[in-house]
Design a protein around this motif. Structure first.
Motif, PDB file in Angstrom:
ATOM      1  N   GLY A  40      46.760  46.992  42.667  1.00 20.21           N
ATOM      2  CA  GLY A  40      46.191  48.260  42.835  1.00 20.21           C
ATOM      3  C   GLY A  40      44.751  48.462  42.414  1.00 20.21           C
ATOM      4  N   GLY A  41      44.322  47.421  41.574  1.00 24.18           N
ATOM      5  CA  GLY A  41      43.033  47.573  40.986  1.00 24.18           C
ATOM      6  C   GLY A  41      42.552  46.351  40.693  1.00 24.18           C
ATOM      7  N   TYR A  42      41.260  46.074  40.897  1.00 23.44           N
ATOM      8  CA  TYR A  42      40.464  44.985  40.704  1.00 23.44           C
ATOM      9  C   TYR A  42      39.610  45.084  39.542  1.00 23.44           C
ATOM     10  CZ  TYR A  42      42.022  43.883  45.465  1.00 23.44           C
ATOM     11  OH  TYR A  42      42.906  43.585  46.493  1.00 23.44           O
ATOM     12  N   MET A  43      39.841  44.309  38.463  1.00 28.06           N
ATOM     13  CA  MET A  43      38.979  44.334  37.245  1.00 28.06           C
ATOM     14  C   MET A  43      37.828  43.113  37.056  1.00 28.06           C
ATOM     15  SD  MET A  43      39.733  43.945  32.917  1.00 28.06           S
ATOM     16  CE  MET A  43      39.867  46.075  32.664  1.00 28.06           C
ATOM     17  N   PHE A  44      36.554  43.272  37.260  1.00 28.38           N
ATOM     18  CA  PHE A  44      35.664  42.066  37.324  1.00 28.38           C
ATOM     19  C   PHE A  44      35.126  42.113  35.984  1.00 28.38           C
ATOM     20  CE2 PHE A  44      36.027  43.669  41.586  1.00 28.38           C
ATOM     21  CZ  PHE A  44      36.138  42.498  42.241  1.00 28.38           C
ATOM     22  N   LEU A  45      35.138  40.718  35.277  1.00 36.01           N
ATOM     23  CA  LEU A  45      34.532  40.543  34.127  1.00 36.01           C
ATOM     24  C   LEU A  45      33.432  39.616  34.363  1.00 36.01           C
ATOM     25  CD1 LEU A  45      38.054  40.523  33.893  1.00 36.01           C
ATOM     26  CD2 LEU A  45      37.333  40.751  31.466  1.00 36.01           C
ATOM     27  N   VAL A  46      32.452  39.467  33.551  1.00 39.98           N
ATOM     28  CA  VAL A  46      31.604  38.479  33.264  1.00 39.98           C
ATOM     29  C   VAL A  46      32.141  37.231  32.413  1.00 39.98           C
ATOM     30  CG1 VAL A  46      29.375  39.786  34.228  1.00 39.98           C
ATOM     31  CG2 VAL A  46      30.129  39.780  31.837  1.00 39.98           C
ATOM     32  N   GLY A  47      31.645  36.167  32.523  1.00 40.70           N
ATOM     33  CA  GLY A  47      32.278  35.261  31.713  1.00 40.70           C
ATOM     34  C   GLY A  47      31.437  34.902  30.418  1.00 40.70           C
ATOM     35  N   ASP A  48      30.269  35.804  30.386  1.00 49.12           N
ATOM     36  CA  ASP A  48      29.316  35.728  29.130  1.00 49.12           C
ATOM     37  C   ASP A  48      29.399  36.934  28.338  1.00 49.12           C
ATOM     38  OD1 ASP A  48      27.972  37.254  31.096  1.00 49.12           O
ATOM     39  OD2 ASP A  48      25.969  36.402  30.518  1.00 49.12           O
ATOM     40  N   GLN A  49      30.424  37.320  28.120  1.00 51.93           N
ATOM     41  CA  GLN A  49      30.561  38.728  27.355  1.00 51.93           C
ATOM     42  C   GLN A  49      31.491  38.172  25.962  1.00 51.93           C
ATOM     43  OE1 GLN A  49      31.619  42.147  29.594  1.00 51.93           O
ATOM     44  NE2 GLN A  49      31.476  43.591  27.951  1.00 51.93           N
ATOM     45  N   PRO A  50      30.987  37.477  24.928  1.00 52.41           N
ATOM     46  CA  PRO A  50      31.828  36.964  23.830  1.00 52.41           C
ATOM     47  C   PRO A  50      32.542  37.696  23.166  1.00 52.41           C
ATOM     48  CG  PRO A  50      29.523  36.621  23.559  1.00 52.41           C
ATOM     49  CD  PRO A  50      29.571  37.296  24.653  1.00 52.41           C
ATOM     50  N   PHE A  51      32.300  39.013  22.922  1.00 53.26           N
ATOM     51  CA  PHE A  51      32.780  39.938  21.967  1.00 53.26           C
ATOM     52  C   PHE A  51      33.791  41.050  22.667  1.00 53.26           C
ATOM     53  CE2 PHE A  51      28.743  38.564  19.857  1.00 53.26           C
ATOM     54  CZ  PHE A  51      29.153  37.662  18.926  1.00 53.26           C
ATOM     55  N   LEU A  52      33.964  40.760  23.906  1.00 53.01           N
ATOM     56  CA  LEU A  52      34.863  41.453  24.527  1.00 53.01           C
ATOM     57  C   LEU A  52      36.281  41.223  24.129  1.00 53.01           C
ATOM     58  CD1 LEU A  52      35.365  43.663  27.011  1.00 53.01           C
ATOM     59  CD2 LEU A  52      35.900  41.721  28.281  1.00 53.01           C
ATOM     60  N   THR A  53      36.988  42.557  23.599  1.00 54.36           N
ATOM     61  CA  THR A  53      38.171  42.495  23.169  1.00 54.36           C
ATOM     62  C   THR A  53      39.292  42.662  23.937  1.00 54.36           C
ATOM     63  OG1 THR A  53      38.024  44.654  22.227  1.00 54.36           O
ATOM     64  CG2 THR A  53      37.411  42.993  20.835  1.00 54.36           C
ATOM     65  N   SER A  54      40.630  42.382  23.740  1.00 52.04           N
ATOM     66  CA  SER A  54      41.765  42.843  24.621  1.00 52.04           C
ATOM     67  C   SER A  54      41.939  44.277  24.240  1.00 52.04           C
ATOM     68  CB  SER A  54      43.076  42.230  24.269  1.00 52.04           C
ATOM     69  OG  SER A  54      43.112  42.169  22.833  1.00 52.04           O
ATOM     70  N   ASN A  55      41.641  45.007  23.214  1.00 47.52           N
ATOM     71  CA  ASN A  55      41.779  46.520  22.965  1.00 47.52           C
ATOM     72  C   ASN A  55      40.898  47.179  23.905  1.00 47.52           C
ATOM     73  OD1 ASN A  55      43.454  45.995  20.863  1.00 47.52           O
ATOM     74  ND2 ASN A  55      42.072  46.380  19.251  1.00 47.52           N
TER      75      ASN A  55
END
Length: 192
Positions: free
Chosen positions: A91-106
């Motif tokens: 129902g939704g596509y979440m696009f992430l970049v691979g160079d975001q080292p401090f992104l958290t699961s929260n």
């Protein structure tokens, strides 16, 4: 259902080497992103890669790894491969970049919860006021996403559908930090 698509098949031209395999506290940058997304509440994770080393980092996490043989075509090719390899019920596509080292699961979970409860078709974080990643697009944008060309990613869709965006404000700017140059990498290494 939300599918997370990690776009990890760029050329790191400004870095001069593959930035995704560089380490912060002994962990490759791409692995830090993978760990956060795997620990989140998304339903499916797809890693779109060009470099076999990136695939090898992703494999142990049990995620779907898709080779991008046309990476030279830009982000649009990663978007297309991610969507075409997603579960048909997404129902939704979440696009992430691979160079975001401090992104958290929260942070990821906060975005997915808002996507699930809000009627907006595009969920976009703002880190201390600056728009960033990851962005979630409702499946109604699937055809528009598949028609993208070059290296623009979803910016064109965001620009054309401002009334359908829900911004999520995140105070900690570091969570949205990405890195493209040696200077940025050296600065980021000192943070944590």
């Amino acid at each position: 259902m939300i599918t997370a698509i990690i776009m990890a098949s760029g050329y790191s031209k400004r870095m001069g080497e593959n930035k995704l395999t560089l380490t912060i506290n002994g962990i490759p940058v791409i692995e830090r992103v993978i760990r956060s997304i795997v620990a989140s509440n998304v339903d499916e994770v797809i890693l779109v890669y060009r470099d076999i080393e990136v695939k090898n980092i992703g494999n142990p996490y049990g995620i779907k790894c898709v080779y991008n043989e046309n990476a030279y075509k830009g982000q649009s090719e990663s978007i297309r491969l991610g969507i075409n390899n997603s579960n048909k019920d997404t129902g939704g596509y979440m696009f992430l970049v691979g160079d975001q080292p401090f992104l958290t699961s929260n942070t990821i979970n906060r975005l997915t919860v808002i996507f699930s409860k809000d009627n907006s078709g595009i969920i976009c974080p703002r880190y201390d006021g600056d728009r960033g990643n990851p962005v979630i697009f409702h499946a109604k944008y699937k055809d528009a996403l598949l028609k993208l060309k070059g290296d623009n990613g979803g910016r064109e869709i965001i620009r054309k559908n401002t009334e359908d965006i829900r911004f999520v404000d995140i105070k900690e700017k570091i969570l949205g930090t990405d890195m493209d140059t040696k200077e940025e990498y050296n600065r980021i290494k000192k943070w944590r």
